[in-house]
Write a protein that holds these residues in place. Structure first.
Motif, PDB file in Angstrom:
ATOM      1  N   PHE A  41      37.896   8.153  61.235  1.00  0.00           N
ATOM      2  CA  PHE A  41      38.114   8.995  62.878  1.00  0.00           C
ATOM      3  C   PHE A  41      37.475  10.120  63.135  1.00  0.00           C
ATOM      4  O   PHE A  41      38.092  10.798  62.636  1.00  0.00           O
ATOM      5  N   ASN A  42      36.480   9.273  63.769  1.00  0.00           N
ATOM      6  CA  ASN A  42      35.371  10.618  64.282  1.00  0.00           C
ATOM      7  C   ASN A  42      35.889  11.065  65.920  1.00  0.00           C
ATOM      8  O   ASN A  42      36.826  10.060  66.294  1.00  0.00           O
ATOM      9  N   GLY A  43      35.315  12.004  66.636  1.00  0.00           N
ATOM     10  CA  GLY A  43      35.829  11.978  67.513  1.00  0.00           C
ATOM     11  C   GLY A  43      34.646  12.756  68.588  1.00  0.00           C
ATOM     12  O   GLY A  43      33.467  11.872  68.623  1.00  0.00           O
ATOM     13  N   ARG A  44      33.848  14.109  68.639  1.00  0.00           N
ATOM     14  CA  ARG A  44      32.634  14.908  69.341  1.00  0.00           C
ATOM     15  C   ARG A  44      32.585  13.764  70.727  1.00  0.00           C
ATOM     16  O   ARG A  44      31.175  13.682  71.175  1.00  0.00           O
ATOM     17  N   GLY A  45      33.735  13.748  71.609  1.00  0.00           N
ATOM     18  CA  GLY A  45      33.992  12.732  72.830  1.00  0.00           C
ATOM     19  C   GLY A  45      33.068  11.143  72.608  1.00  0.00           C
ATOM     20  O   GLY A  45      32.421  11.158  73.881  1.00  0.00           O
ATOM     21  N   GLY A  46      32.645  11.259  71.667  1.00  0.00           N
ATOM     22  CA  GLY A  46      32.134   9.429  71.506  1.00  0.00           C
ATOM     23  C   GLY A  46      30.627   9.569  71.325  1.00  0.00           C
ATOM     24  O   GLY A  46      29.972   8.621  71.242  1.00  0.00           O
ATOM     25  N   LEU A  47      30.034  11.117  70.802  1.00  0.00           N
ATOM     26  CA  LEU A  47      28.424  11.721  70.210  1.00  0.00           C
ATOM     27  C   LEU A  47      28.405  10.105  69.436  1.00  0.00           C
ATOM     28  O   LEU A  47      29.134  10.122  68.224  1.00  0.00           O
ATOM     29  N   GLU A  48      27.449   9.075  69.081  1.00  0.00           N
ATOM     30  CA  GLU A  48      26.861   8.487  68.583  1.00  0.00           C
ATOM     31  C   GLU A  48      28.031   7.568  67.770  1.00  0.00           C
ATOM     32  O   GLU A  48      28.562   7.495  66.987  1.00  0.00           O
ATOM     33  N   LEU A  49      28.480   7.328  68.860  1.00  0.00           N
ATOM     34  CA  LEU A  49      29.725   5.992  68.993  1.00  0.00           C
ATOM     35  C   LEU A  49      29.579   5.066  67.793  1.00  0.00           C
ATOM     36  O   LEU A  49      30.570   4.265  66.732  1.00  0.00           O
ATOM     37  N   VAL A  50      28.453   4.131  68.495  1.00  0.00           N
ATOM     38  CA  VAL A  50      27.932   2.970  67.399  1.00  0.00           C
ATOM     39  C   VAL A  50      28.162   3.165  65.979  1.00  0.00           C
ATOM     40  O   VAL A  50      28.042   2.534  64.828  1.00  0.00           O
ATOM     41  N   LEU A  62      39.495   9.842  70.761  1.00  0.00           N
ATOM     42  CA  LEU A  62      38.577  10.107  71.860  1.00  0.00           C
ATOM     43  C   LEU A  62      38.859  10.634  73.344  1.00  0.00           C
ATOM     44  O   LEU A  62      40.880  10.789  72.997  1.00  0.00           O
ATOM     45  N   ALA A  63      38.995  11.714  73.920  1.00  0.00           N
ATOM     46  CA  ALA A  63      39.636  11.906  75.739  1.00  0.00           C
ATOM     47  C   ALA A  63      39.584  11.335  75.993  1.00  0.00           C
ATOM     48  O   ALA A  63      38.719   9.505  75.970  1.00  0.00           O
ATOM     49  N   PRO A  64      40.403  10.766  77.142  1.00  0.00           N
ATOM     50  CA  PRO A  64      40.402   9.324  77.957  1.00  0.00           C
ATOM     51  C   PRO A  64      39.486   9.745  79.106  1.00  0.00           C
ATOM     52  O   PRO A  64      39.593   8.139  79.466  1.00  0.00           O
ATOM     53  N   ASP A  65      38.985  10.434  79.189  1.00  0.00           N
ATOM     54  CA  ASP A  65      36.990  10.210  79.895  1.00  0.00           C
ATOM     55  C   ASP A  65      36.311   8.879  80.164  1.00  0.00           C
ATOM     56  O   ASP A  65      36.367   8.555  81.052  1.00  0.00           O
ATOM     57  N   MET A  66      36.124   8.114  78.848  1.00  0.00           N
ATOM     58  CA  MET A  66      35.978   7.571  78.510  1.00  0.00           C
ATOM     59  C   MET A  66      36.026   6.453  77.316  1.00  0.00           C
ATOM     60  O   MET A  66      35.121   5.421  77.285  1.00  0.00           O
ATOM     61  N   VAL A  67      37.437   6.603  76.756  1.00  0.00           N
ATOM     62  CA  VAL A  67      37.779   6.392  75.817  1.00  0.00           C
ATOM     63  C   VAL A  67      37.751   3.910  76.589  1.00  0.00           C
ATOM     64  O   VAL A  67      37.796   3.868  75.380  1.00  0.00           O
ATOM     65  N   ASP A  68      38.489   3.882  77.618  1.00  0.00           N
ATOM     66  CA  ASP A  68      38.164   2.637  77.757  1.00  0.00           C
ATOM     67  C   ASP A  68      36.766   1.355  77.478  1.00  0.00           C
ATOM     68  O   ASP A  68      36.559   0.650  77.120  1.00  0.00           O
ATOM     69  N   HIS A  69      35.726   2.430  78.107  1.00  0.00           N
ATOM     70  CA  HIS A  69      34.309   2.073  77.901  1.00  0.00           C
ATOM     71  C   HIS A  69      33.845   1.721  75.583  1.00  0.00           C
ATOM     72  O   HIS A  69      33.396   1.315  75.474  1.00  0.00           O
ATOM     73  N   ALA A  70      34.929   2.985  75.904  1.00  0.00           N
ATOM     74  CA  ALA A  70      34.579   2.821  74.076  1.00  0.00           C
ATOM     75  C   ALA A  70      35.580   1.559  73.067  1.00  0.00           C
ATOM     76  O   ALA A  70      35.139   1.092  72.371  1.00  0.00           O
ATOM     77  N   VAL A  71      36.815   1.309  73.703  1.00  0.00           N
ATOM     78  CA  VAL A  71      37.321   0.806  73.433  1.00  0.00           C
ATOM     79  C   VAL A  71      36.520  -0.871  73.639  1.00  0.00           C
ATOM     80  O   VAL A  71      36.151  -1.771  72.596  1.00  0.00           O
ATOM     81  N   ALA A  72      35.551  -1.079  74.673  1.00  0.00           N
ATOM     82  CA  ALA A  72      34.781  -2.207  74.844  1.00  0.00           C
ATOM     83  C   ALA A  72      33.889  -2.384  74.046  1.00  0.00           C
ATOM     84  O   ALA A  72      33.043  -2.930  73.438  1.00  0.00           O
ATOM     85  N   ILE A  73      32.849  -0.911  73.623  1.00  0.00           N
ATOM     86  CA  ILE A  73      31.974  -0.772  72.447  1.00  0.00           C
ATOM     87  C   ILE A  73      32.491  -1.089  71.231  1.00  0.00           C
ATOM     88  O   ILE A  73      31.768  -1.651  70.429  1.00  0.00           O
ATOM     89  N   GLU A  74      33.606  -0.647  71.179  1.00  0.00           N
ATOM     90  CA  GLU A  74      33.865  -1.267  69.500  1.00  0.00           C
ATOM     91  C   GLU A  74      34.552  -3.371  69.315  1.00  0.00           C
ATOM     92  O   GLU A  74      33.834  -3.065  68.161  1.00  0.00           O
ATOM     93  N   ARG A  87      24.263  -1.227  74.514  1.00  0.00           N
ATOM     94  CA  ARG A  87      23.919  -1.384  76.287  1.00  0.00           C
ATOM     95  C   ARG A  87      24.802  -0.857  76.275  1.00  0.00           C
ATOM     96  O   ARG A  87      24.649   0.273  77.868  1.00  0.00           O
ATOM     97  N   ARG A  88      26.444  -0.915  76.263  1.00  0.00           N
ATOM     98  CA  ARG A  88      26.871  -0.061  76.870  1.00  0.00           C
ATOM     99  C   ARG A  88      26.949   1.111  76.364  1.00  0.00           C
ATOM    100  O   ARG A  88      27.700   2.208  77.413  1.00  0.00           O
ATOM    101  N   TYR A  89      26.770   1.005  75.303  1.00  0.00           N
ATOM    102  CA  TYR A  89      27.041   3.112  75.277  1.00  0.00           C
ATOM    103  C   TYR A  89      26.095   3.671  75.950  1.00  0.00           C
ATOM    104  O   TYR A  89      26.174   4.552  76.677  1.00  0.00           O
ATOM    105  N   ALA A  90      24.775   3.001  75.739  1.00  0.00           N
ATOM    106  CA  ALA A  90      23.653   3.190  77.051  1.00  0.00           C
ATOM    107  C   ALA A  90      23.828   4.001  77.638  1.00  0.00           C
ATOM    108  O   ALA A  90      23.323   4.922  78.410  1.00  0.00           O
ATOM    109  N   ALA A  91      24.488   3.532  78.609  1.00  0.00           N
ATOM    110  CA  ALA A  91      25.301   3.302  79.877  1.00  0.00           C
ATOM    111  C   ALA A  91      26.056   4.759  80.195  1.00  0.00           C
ATOM    112  O   ALA A  91      26.144   4.909  81.763  1.00  0.00           O
TER     113      ALA A  91
END
Length: 155
Positions: A41-50, A62-74, A87-91
């Motif tokens: 499991f990586n972290g780094r705030g979502g850098l290089e997520l995809v 991840l920290a909670p600031d963007m975790v809902d977006h990370a769930v949708a990206i995954e 597309r979602r990650y770039a946003a």
């Protein structure tokens, strides 16, 4: 290092999980060298997520600031829609980069992005990096960019 982690996994079979905090090129080497012996499991705030999912990460912590977006990206990635995941990650990438400049910046500003998105008040504890008016304006922009936090109750 990836080689040291591989040696650790080989010598201690009870080590089956890794919380990475490194570049995806290092994380991929760990996954490639260890196969299914270790879930990474990586972290780094979502850098290089995809790319972390492409490398074979079991997930992200991840920290909670963007975790809902990370769930949708995954979910998009796992459904085979890499274009939608990208597309979602770039946003949200500008907000991730803003928050991940340093640990101090992460603590000061990422929690403010989360709080703004979740409708919470921020309480700082010293000693800590104090927010600046410029930084707070950036928080407002990034919180608006990411929208209200989906799935987290206000409280």
């Amino acid at each position: 290092s990836p080689d040291e982690i591989t040696m650790l996994v080989r010598n201690h079979p009870n080590v089956t999980l890794l919380k990475g905090e490194g570049p995806v090129v290092d994380i991929e080497r760990i996954i490639a060298a260890n196969g299914d012996k270790i879930a990474v499991f990586n972290g780094r705030g979502g850098l290089e997520l995809v790319d972390n999912f492409r490398a074979g990460c079991a997930g992200m912590i991840l920290a909670p600031d963007m975790v809902d977006h990370a769930v949708a990206i995954e979910a998009a990635f796992k459904a085979g829609d890499e274009a939608e995941a990208e597309r979602r990650y770039a946003a949200i990438l500008p907000a991730i980069v803003f928050a991940m400049q340093s640990v101090e910046t992460l603590i000061c500003y990422a929690k403010r992005i989360f709080a703004a998105r979740a409708g919470l008040t921020v309480h700082d504890r010293g000693p800590a990096l104090a927010p600046t008016p410029f930084g707070l304006a950036a928080v407002e922009r990034y919180a608006a960019l990411m929208g209200p936090n989906q799935g987290l109750a206000k409280g």
